[in-house]
Design an enzyme around this catalytic site. Structure first.
Site, PDB file in Angstrom:
ATOM      1  N   GLY A 107      -8.836   0.932  -6.891  1.00 53.22           N
ATOM      2  CA  GLY A 107      -8.751  -0.099  -5.854  1.00 53.22           C
ATOM      3  C   GLY A 107      -7.634   0.234  -4.881  1.00 53.22           C
ATOM      4  N   ASP A 119      -1.870  16.720  16.529  1.00 58.23           N
ATOM      5  CA  ASP A 119      -2.691  15.526  16.710  1.00 58.23           C
ATOM      6  C   ASP A 119      -3.954  15.854  17.505  1.00 58.23           C
ATOM      7  OD1 ASP A 119      -0.540  14.401  15.424  1.00 58.23           O
ATOM      8  OD2 ASP A 119       0.228  13.326  17.178  1.00 58.23           O
ATOM      9  N   GLU A 126       3.988  18.331  17.172  1.00 58.34           N
ATOM     10  CA  GLU A 126       3.323  17.078  16.817  1.00 58.34           C
ATOM     11  C   GLU A 126       2.096  16.848  17.710  1.00 58.34           C
ATOM     12  OE1 GLU A 126       4.232  14.442  14.378  1.00 58.34           O
ATOM     13  OE2 GLU A 126       2.155  14.115  14.976  1.00 58.34           O
ATOM     14  N   SER A 135       1.407  12.571   9.634  1.00 58.85           N
ATOM     15  CA  SER A 135       1.037  12.950  10.997  1.00 58.85           C
ATOM     16  C   SER A 135      -0.267  13.734  10.999  1.00 58.85           C
ATOM     17  CB  SER A 135       2.108  13.853  11.612  1.00 58.85           C
ATOM     18  OG  SER A 135       3.194  13.102  12.047  1.00 58.85           O
TER      19      SER A 135
END
Ligand SMILES: *[C@@H]1O[C@H](CO)[C@@H](O)[C@H](O)[C@H]1NC(C)=O
Ligand SMILES: *[C@@H]1O[C@H](CO)[C@@H](O)[C@H](O)[C@H]1NC(C)=O
Ligand SMILES: *[C@@H]1O[C@H](CO)[C@@H](O)[C@H](O)[C@H]1NC(C)=O
Ligand SMILES: *[C@@H]1O[C@H](CO)[C@@H](O)[C@H](O)[C@H]1NC(C)=O
Length: 602
Positions: free
Chosen positions: A578, A310, A306, A517
């Site tokens: 939208g 990131d 993770e 993520s």
């Protein structure tokens, strides 16, 4: 109503006494406990192990109600909404009379100004201190924290905590692991305190050992063997798709971007270098500053998927913008009774936020890819934590959270109150109105990712900035799914980005990942570049994004109009023209957003 009057009466009675003697004359008030929060069953997969060993202590964080209830929200609105009505200032300088229109947009608050806004009434402090003193907590153990409306009480013996809170602290273990926490399934406060204390932690928020979003891990291939020609998502593809590829950051002296890592997720520095050489070949020597929050155990030789994802994608988009990695820790592998357990090991969000709010110098953009079902957070706790994100917004920080990977809800979607009622499961902190939550898309042309979490909070009411967008969606939804979601509340996500087939380097191997993520760091990278542009023009950064996103920036997103997010045994919501609770306003178009940046006029 009876309840409220009772608490006010008690409060007055206590207040009428000199403060030094309040503890003894009304012992019945302090021992009369009314439930503050209680679960019907032990949450999630947690199981009771035992009483904590004799002598165990706990740090308690107590959120106090601010004296001025709406002051923080009003201030965020004024400084973050480019269209906030201007104040009229009269400068009467004879012989000329000048009228100036003054807007506070971009006039972000200092740490001290925020602390003043959220300060409790002195009476609240006196009342709480009297209660603590009655239970033998010396003033020297009590300090203010988290911007000034929280108290931290250090090293409270568990027996004292049980008395203070009518609690029954136990050690709980997460099934199948050695992860152990000290929690209580319920707690109470004297009636006089209910109107003054928002929440106490750690009490009934149990969380889960790994709350980062679901990841599909590919078969590892040597990183060097990965080809950019594969239909894989890489920074190069994202920079083309979202049109940031030609932008050269120009304010790297001032601009910074932050990435969080919870639960033992560390960024591998060698993996980052390998990734950047392969996928951002113009980037030489990528680096990041590590801020280790209370002994998180940060080790760059133990990278986590993770954290690598990131950091590699914010760097991939925003390089050479300086990066900060917050290594926050999380649930400890085992409970060590005779050592002091730092509060943030138990309460990762609170530990991190305390450090952030106490800091003078915060990165302008922060990406966080963690979250959990909103119903697993006690509502008062969720509101108090959300207000802390609001404090960061008031200081000019853009906070991005992944929306989650379970569509309208994963698992059986039953309410956790034992009622057996099924409802869609929104994700917190994505539902906090003071963060920008990021859903997922796939493919090109883009459609919504079927796992993209979205829907409506059961805790937070609809914020002003969604006044037009959300009813617009309901008109298209008609009555579908009525009863499964809360139509009066905050809809999420706000925006979205690609969320599957991401190439990540982990332990020098290429792995493929998916989930929101992936999308949160991509949008954070784009926002950071926009902040760079604003800073390079001597303009304020974007700060809390949503009023601008739902306002002038609305047309700067690629509207995603097909796909849906099934879950809870339903087809979920559909992506429509939208805003929709699958992809929000859509995916960013950097060039169109550049044209829509706010230009403060004074
Ligand atoms: C106060 O702090 C001391 C020293 O840190 C600790 O030993 C004691 O348990 C604390 N007492 C309470 C009631 O919090
Ligand atoms: C828990 O700890 C024990 C003793 O240290 C160890 O043998 C066991 O493998 C651990 N279990 C898990 C699931 O990590
Ligand atoms: C965590 O770290 C901060 C900043 O370094 C420090 O002020 C605080 O006392 C620490 N808290 C704990 C519980 O160790
Ligand atoms: C619906 O959301 C509101 C906040 O907008 C909340 O007060 C209310 O309790 C929620 N209703 C349910 C049934 O969860």
């Amino acid at each position: 109503m009876h309840y409220l009057r009772l608490s006010v009466l008690c409060a007055l009675a206590v207040f009428a006494r000199p403060i030094d003697s309040v503890a003894t004359p009304f012992p019945q008030n302090w021992n009369d406990m009314h439930t503050k929060h209680r679960w019907n069953v032990i949450p999630g997969e947690w199981e009771t192990i035992s009483q904590p060993p004799v002598g165990t202590t706990i740090d308690l964080s107590i959120a106090l109600r601010p004296h001025h209830e709406h002051a923080l929200a009003d201030a965020i609105h004024e400084v973050s909404n480019p269209k906030h009505p201007k104040h009229v200032l009269f400068f009467i300088l004879p012989p000329t009379h000048v009228t100036l229109l003054h807007s506070r947009y971009g006039s972000y608050l200092s740490k001290e100004q925020v602390a003043k806004l959220v300060a409790p009434h002195p009476y609240t402090l006196e009342l709480v201190e009297a209660w603590l003193r009655y239970h033998g907590v010396p003033p020297s153990n009590v300090s203010t924290s988290h911007g000034g409306n929280w108290l931290t009480v250090t090293r409270v013996p568990v027996s004292t905590a049980n008395e203070l809170l009518g609690a029954s602290y136990q050690l709980y273990r997460y099934a199948g692991t050695n992860k152990t926490i000290l929690r209580t399934v319920g707690y109470a406060l004297p009636p006089a305190l209910h109107a003054h204390v928002q929440t106490v932690a750690p009490t009934t928020y149990f969380g889960s050992p790994l709350t980062s979003q679901e990841i599909a891990r590919g078969h590892g291939r040597a990183a060097g063997a990965l080809s950019t020609r594969d239909v894989r998502v890489t920074p190069a593809l994202l920079r083309l798709l979202y049109k940031s590829v030609t932008y050269q950051p120009a304010a790297t002296e001032q601009n910074r971007i932050g990435v969080t890592g919870f639960h033992g997720q560390y960024v591998g520095d060698e993996d980052l270098k390998t990734f950047m050489i392969r996928f951002r070949s113009d980037a030489n020597d990528p680096s990041f500053l590590v801020i280790d929050i209370n002994n998180s155990g940060y080790d760059p030789k133990k990278p986590g998927y993770e954290a690598n994802l990131d950091m590699q994608y914010t760097q991939g988009i925003a390089w050479p913008t300086p990066h900060v990695f917050y290594s926050i820790g999380g649930l400890a592998e085992e409970f060590i009774p005779d050592s002091f357990i730092p509060v943030n090991n138990n309460e990762p969000y609170l530990g991190w936020l305390d450090t952030m709010i106490g800091s003078e110098d915060i990165p302008q953009t922060i990406s966080t890819s963690y979250g959990g079902d909103e119903q697993t957070f006690p509502p008062d706790y969720a509101k108090s934590v959300c207000d802390l994100f609001g404090q960061l917004g008031a200081r000019g920080v853009s906070i991005l959270f992944s929306s989650g990977d379970s569509g309208v809800g994963g698992g059986d979607c039953k309410k956790n109150d034992g009622s057996g009622v099924v409802q869609f499961q929104p994700v917190f902190p994505a539902t906090c109105p003071w963060v920008t939550s990021v859903g997922g898309t796939i493919e090109h042309p883009e459609v919504s990712a079927p796992f993209s979490s979205g829907g409506f909070s059961n805790v937070f009411k609809r914020p002003d900035y969604q006044t037009d967008a959300v009813p617009g969606f309901f008109q298209q939804l008609r009555n579908q799914h009525s009863g499964l979601y809360n139509a009066s509340s905050r809809g999420f996500p706000d925006v979205s980005a690609q969320a599957a087939r991401f190439v990540v380097v982990l332990n020098n191997k290429g792995v493929i990942m998916r989930g929101t993520s992936c999308s949160a760091p991509v949008v954070a990278g784009i926002i950071s570049l926009l902040n760079d542009y604003q800073l390079s023009k001597n303009r304020p950064v974007l700060g809390f994004l949503n009023p601008w996103l739902y306002g002038t920036a609305n047309q700067g997103f690629n509207d995603i109009t097909s796909g849906s997010n099934p879950g809870c045994g339903t087809d979920g919501f559909s992506a429509v023209p939208g805003w929709d609770p699958v992809t929000g306003l859509g995916t960013p178009d950097f060039q169109r957003l550049l044209e829509r940046l706010p230009i403060p006029t004074n």
